[in-house]
Design a protein around this motif. Structure first.
Motif, mmCIF file in Angstrom:
data_model
loop_
_atom_site.group_PDB
_atom_site.id
_atom_site.type_symbol
_atom_site.label_atom_id
_atom_site.label_comp_id
_atom_site.label_asym_id
_atom_site.label_seq_id
_atom_site.Cartn_x
_atom_site.Cartn_y
_atom_site.Cartn_z
ATOM 1 N N HIS A 153 11.091 159.306 -35.358
ATOM 2 C CA HIS A 153 12.397 158.671 -35.253
ATOM 3 C C HIS A 153 12.623 158.245 -33.797
ATOM 4 N N PRO A 154 13.182 157.060 -33.574
ATOM 5 C CA PRO A 154 13.384 156.620 -32.190
ATOM 6 C C PRO A 154 14.201 157.612 -31.352
ATOM 7 N N ALA A 155 15.145 158.316 -31.972
ATOM 8 C CA ALA A 155 15.919 159.294 -31.189
ATOM 9 C C ALA A 155 15.015 160.424 -30.711
ATOM 10 N N ALA A 156 14.020 160.782 -31.517
ATOM 11 C CA ALA A 156 13.071 161.818 -31.111
ATOM 12 C C ALA A 156 12.183 161.303 -29.980
ATOM 13 N N LEU A 157 11.873 160.014 -30.028
ATOM 14 C CA LEU A 157 11.059 159.419 -28.965
ATOM 15 C C LEU A 157 11.793 159.434 -27.634
ATOM 16 N N LEU A 158 13.107 159.280 -27.693
ATOM 17 C CA LEU A 158 13.884 159.302 -26.458
ATOM 18 C C LEU A 158 13.799 160.687 -25.814
ATOM 19 N N ARG A 159 13.705 161.707 -26.659
ATOM 20 C CA ARG A 159 13.609 163.077 -26.141
ATOM 21 C C ARG A 159 12.178 163.417 -25.756
ATOM 22 N N ASN A 160 11.238 162.801 -26.415
ATOM 23 C CA ASN A 160 9.848 163.180 -26.228
ATOM 24 C C ASN A 160 8.947 161.943 -26.076
ATOM 25 N N PRO A 161 8.879 161.426 -24.854
ATOM 26 C CA PRO A 161 8.139 160.167 -24.624
ATOM 27 C C PRO A 161 6.653 160.277 -24.977
ATOM 28 N N ASN A 162 6.137 161.510 -25.082
ATOM 29 C CA ASN A 162 4.721 161.667 -25.476
ATOM 30 C C ASN A 162 4.439 161.095 -26.854
ATOM 31 N N TRP A 163 5.483 160.937 -27.642
ATOM 32 C CA TRP A 163 5.273 160.448 -29.001
ATOM 33 C C TRP A 163 5.263 158.915 -29.087
ATOM 34 N N LYS A 164 5.452 158.279 -27.917
ATOM 35 C CA LYS A 164 5.507 156.810 -27.963
ATOM 36 C C LYS A 164 4.176 156.209 -28.413
ATOM 37 N N ARG A 165 3.103 156.736 -27.819
ATOM 38 C CA ARG A 165 1.794 156.155 -28.162
ATOM 39 C C ARG A 165 1.477 156.295 -29.658
ATOM 40 N N PRO A 166 1.608 157.519 -30.223
ATOM 41 C CA PRO A 166 1.382 157.613 -31.675
ATOM 42 C C PRO A 166 2.311 156.718 -32.489
ATOM 43 N N THR A 167 3.521 156.490 -31.980
ATOM 44 C CA THR A 167 4.434 155.596 -32.712
ATOM 45 C C THR A 167 3.907 154.164 -32.714
ATOM 46 N N TRP A 168 3.407 153.722 -31.557
ATOM 47 C CA TRP A 168 2.806 152.368 -31.541
ATOM 48 C C TRP A 168 1.673 152.300 -32.569
ATOM 49 N N ASP A 169 0.859 153.364 -32.617
ATOM 50 C CA ASP A 169 -0.259 153.368 -33.580
ATOM 51 C C ASP A 169 0.264 153.208 -35.003
ATOM 52 N N ASP A 170 1.336 153.936 -35.307
ATOM 53 C CA ASP A 170 1.888 153.873 -36.670
ATOM 54 C C ASP A 170 2.434 152.469 -36.987
ATOM 55 N N VAL A 171 3.183 151.920 -36.051
ATOM 56 C CA VAL A 171 3.768 150.611 -36.370
ATOM 57 C C VAL A 171 2.692 149.531 -36.435
ATOM 58 N N ARG A 172 1.593 149.778 -35.732
ATOM 59 C CA ARG A 172 0.494 148.808 -35.866
ATOM 60 C C ARG A 172 -0.123 148.868 -37.259
ATOM 61 N N ILE A 173 -0.116 150.040 -37.858
ATOM 62 C CA ILE A 173 -0.588 150.136 -39.256
ATOM 63 C C ILE A 173 0.308 149.254 -40.127
ATOM 64 N N ALA A 174 1.611 149.363 -39.894
ATOM 65 C CA ALA A 174 2.554 148.546 -40.667
ATOM 66 C C ALA A 174 2.289 147.060 -40.436
ATOM 67 N N ARG A 175 2.064 146.719 -39.191
ATOM 68 C CA ARG A 175 1.800 145.308 -38.845
ATOM 69 C C ARG A 175 0.558 144.789 -39.584
ATOM 70 N N ARG A 176 -0.482 145.617 -39.616
ATOM 71 C CA ARG A 176 -1.721 145.186 -40.280
ATOM 72 C C ARG A 176 -1.487 144.929 -41.764
ATOM 73 N N ILE A 177 -0.676 145.790 -42.378
ATOM 74 C CA ILE A 177 -0.386 145.577 -43.814
ATOM 75 C C ILE A 177 0.368 144.253 -43.989
ATOM 76 N N LEU A 178 1.308 144.003 -43.087
ATOM 77 C CA LEU A 178 2.089 142.776 -43.180
ATOM 78 C C LEU A 178 1.216 141.540 -42.986
ATOM 79 N N ASP A 179 0.185 141.681 -42.184
ATOM 80 C CA ASP A 179 -0.695 140.539 -41.895
ATOM 81 C C ASP A 179 -1.739 140.324 -42.981
ATOM 82 N N SER A 180 -1.932 141.329 -43.834
ATOM 83 C CA SER A 180 -3.060 141.224 -44.768
ATOM 84 C C SER A 180 -2.668 140.455 -46.025
#
Ligand code: URA
Ligand code: SF4
Length: 250
Positions: free
Chosen positions: A223-250
């Motif tokens: 959750h973005p609110a959790a990311l604000l508290r824990n910036p270490n989770w930003k990178r895994p979040t980018w990875d996750d949204v890229r999965i979403a992006r790939r599905i959208l592109d396929s």
């Protein structure tokens, strides 16, 4: 008369005695227990003789107003009036969600926070700003995304929505998704992920893979609110949204 038929007649008679609808039986074979001498010829206007029954009138949920809401605006109108759980008591605005009806991506958060409750719009506070950036990172202008939450009214002090509140509210979310038919759902945070996937598994175990919600690919991330508290989770979040992006592109 075959055994099966006798059994069926006995059953129907039982149902009649229990107050069920009248059943019209053939005149040639008297109903067990029918009064002797009483003719069973149906009065005019009734279906011809033979075992008949009323067809079920639509499905069980045909009268459910949420199922009868045929547009996102109609769902929002029901939400605006809703008092199905105690979160209605302290709300200033309901926050049904917003975005285009033809959105290919649906983002689901947890529930409105303070700014959302004040404005009636989803993800407009600090977490919302971060969400806009996350969407920007996968070239998704926020205006093209339908953004909503599991519960449509703000939980006091932003506490987690409780089980009964989620159960009361989730039909609105399910109907919105049914109407939108997106290509991908992005569930942000444990509440959204666990609600949509009907699981108690922790977020960490649900990330980094593609699930399905009623056949629609669903990706889980922080959750973005959790990311604000824990910036270490930003990178895994980018990875996750890229999965979403790939599905959208396929
Ligand atoms: N957090 C959420 O889950 N939803 C919002 O709309 C805002 C913050
Ligand atoms: Fe109704 Fe959902 Fe608001 Fe509860 S949170 S009152 S179920 S709209």
């Amino acid at each position: 008369m075959t055994d099966g038929r006798a059994l069926a007649l006995a059953y129907l008679e039982q149902q009649r005695l229990l107050g069920g609808d009248a059943v019209i039986l053939p005149a040639s074979e008297p109903t067990p227990g029918a009064r002797p001498g009483k003719t069973e010829t149906p009065p005019s206007g009734l279906p011809p003789s033979g075992v008949s029954f009323d067809p079920p009138s639509g499905d069980l949920f045909a009268a459910d107003p949420v199922q009868q809401a045929h547009t996102l605006a109609a769902v929002a109108a029901l939400v605006a009036e809703c008092t199905k759980c105690k979160l209605c008591e302290n709300r200033n605005h309901t926050v049904p969600g917003e975005g285009p009806g033809n959105a290919r991506l649906v983002v689901v958060g947890e529930g409105p926070g303070r700014t959302e409750d004040e404005t009636g719009r989803p993800f407009v506070g600090k977490a919302g700003e971060l969400l806009t950036k996350i969407l920007g990172a996968i070239d998704f202008p926020r205006e093209q995304v339908f953004i909503c939450n599991v519960v449509k009214c703000r939980p006091p002090e932003n506490r987690l929505p409780q089980y009964d509140e989620i159960a009361a509210c989730v039909p609105y979310l399910f109907r919105q998704i049914e109407l939108l038919k997106p290509a991908v759902i992005l569930a942000m945070g444990g509440t959204a992920a666990q609600t949509l996937l009907n699981t108690k598994q922790a977020l960490g175990a649900l990330r980094n893979q593609v699930h399905r919600f009623r056949g629609i690919p669903l990706v889980v991330t922080y959750h973005p609110a959790a990311l604000l508290r824990n910036p270490n989770w930003k990178r895994p979040t980018w990875d996750d949204v890229r999965i979403a992006r790939r599905i959208l592109d396929s």
